[in-house]
Design an enzyme around this catalytic site. Sequence first.
Site, PDB file in Angstrom:
ATOM      1  N   PHE A  83       3.178   6.886   1.550  1.00 26.31           N
ATOM      2  CA  PHE A  83       4.306   7.360   0.859  1.00 26.31           C
ATOM      3  C   PHE A  83       3.910   8.228  -0.100  1.00 26.31           C
ATOM      4  O   PHE A  83       4.911   8.774  -0.727  1.00 26.31           O
ATOM      5  CB  PHE A  83       5.025   6.024   0.386  1.00 26.31           C
ATOM      6  CG  PHE A  83       5.609   5.262   1.272  1.00 26.31           C
ATOM      7  CD1 PHE A  83       6.299   5.490   2.366  1.00 26.31           C
ATOM      8  CD2 PHE A  83       5.080   3.784   1.341  1.00 26.31           C
ATOM      9  CE1 PHE A  83       6.689   4.406   3.319  1.00 26.31           C
ATOM     10  CE2 PHE A  83       5.286   2.887   2.284  1.00 26.31           C
ATOM     11  CZ  PHE A  83       6.136   3.309   3.270  1.00 26.31           C
TER      12      PHE A  83
ATOM     13  N   PRO B  56       0.871  -1.190   0.201  1.00 28.18           N
ATOM     14  CA  PRO B  56      -0.173   0.034  -0.227  1.00 28.18           C
ATOM     15  C   PRO B  56       0.750   1.117   0.019  1.00 28.18           C
ATOM     16  O   PRO B  56       1.972   1.486   0.611  1.00 28.18           O
ATOM     17  CB  PRO B  56      -0.883  -0.119   1.305  1.00 28.18           C
ATOM     18  CG  PRO B  56      -1.049  -1.605   1.252  1.00 28.18           C
ATOM     19  CD  PRO B  56       0.308  -2.204   1.011  1.00 28.18           C
ATOM     20  N   CYS B  57       0.230   2.115  -0.819  1.00 25.51           N
ATOM     21  CA  CYS B  57       1.239   3.569  -1.236  1.00 25.51           C
ATOM     22  C   CYS B  57       0.675   4.715  -0.274  1.00 25.51           C
ATOM     23  O   CYS B  57       1.406   5.646  -0.189  1.00 25.51           O
ATOM     24  CB  CYS B  57       1.237   3.868  -2.643  1.00 25.51           C
ATOM     25  SG  CYS B  57      -0.362   4.076  -3.248  1.00 25.51           S
ATOM     26  N   ASN B  58      -0.454   4.526   0.215  1.00 26.97           N
ATOM     27  CA  ASN B  58      -1.166   5.634   1.004  1.00 26.97           C
ATOM     28  C   ASN B  58      -0.026   6.326   1.732  1.00 26.97           C
ATOM     29  O   ASN B  58      -0.475   7.844   1.741  1.00 26.97           O
ATOM     30  CB  ASN B  58      -2.206   5.118   2.021  1.00 26.97           C
ATOM     31  CG  ASN B  58      -3.039   3.998   1.187  1.00 26.97           C
ATOM     32  OD1 ASN B  58      -2.776   3.106   0.861  1.00 26.97           O
ATOM     33  ND2 ASN B  58      -4.546   4.402   1.154  1.00 26.97           N
TER      34      ASN B  58
END
Length: 363
Positions: free
Chosen positions: A98, A94-96
């Site tokens: 970053f 999950p990139c939330n």
Amino acid sequence: MKNKTKKIKLGEMFCGPGGIAKGAELANKKISKLFNVELTHAWAIDNDIDAIKTYMKNIKGVKNNSVICTDVRALDLNQLKNISSINAFAFGFPCNDFSLVGEQKGFRGKFGPLYKYGKEILDIFEPEFFIAENVGGIRSSNNGDALKEIISELSRSGKKGYRITTHLYKFEEYGIPQSRHRVIIVGIKNELNLTFKPPKPTHIGLKEFVTCKSAITKPIISKRAANNELTKQHPRVIERLKHIKPGQNAWNADIPNSLKLNVKGAKISQIYKRLDPKKPAYTITGSGGGGTHVYHWSENRALTNREKARLQTFPDNFIFEGQKGAVKKQIGMAVPPEASRILFEAIIKTLQKDSYEFVEPNI
């Protein structure tokens, strides 16, 4: 007598609707002929039930127990051994936390530490190679320390570790009709004594990029295509869009005062931004509310989900499950299948010690 095809069993974590898996299927068309090698589905995990339904509907080789809908924090990863061994692993953690668009909490956020579950998979299964994907913003998260720590931990995974290659890919340079920049980490087992090199871009410069207009209109999307419902636009939105030219957004267009947005603080550039038909699309995302739906270059409307799927290189026969908002999220969070295909082809060529054009890693 024809040699038996080698099956490379692929496990996935945070699999989404299947962008990586679809890319593996596309890669098989080339690698099966060149090397008698085939990437096959082993198992996949995600916590989004709609994405899981989409994955099961579209990806070959899925079995009743091979696609699991759960939070990885609630799963005993050792149980995956009962489903299948793997010799390849992919996880778009999950990139939330970053993303440059978000608060960039990094490791301090809820999602930042989830890459560690990918490391656990590497420790348990020790696949020949892995792919890890995240947003470009991860490079600056936690003052640049987050990515360094992730690379360090992944390199020490398994009994003998992995040789790591980290690269920022600009997908528009590979024929994807979208300016989508992602950090991708590829690891190959140290004992194989092989180093992956990023494949050389195939589309250099604006003149060679695939435009959003070309992707959406060639060929014309069938009126009967799935996930192609129009969004009902509010009359005020339609009037606002009439004043926004291709490539402009709500902030740099000449909009009458009566139609301007009353926003204080940060002004995100994608708000009511029209596509420029002569360029790739801007980044398709899965989050956001009004004004972030990606807007057609000439028609006064948001794109349909099928049009967004085209920009993400999903074929028209790839059908997304769930309500319109759920489909939007799946499309925006996915890895473009064509980008995945390019990566898999280069990785298999590396494993087969075959040559291809490459560039040196930029991270």
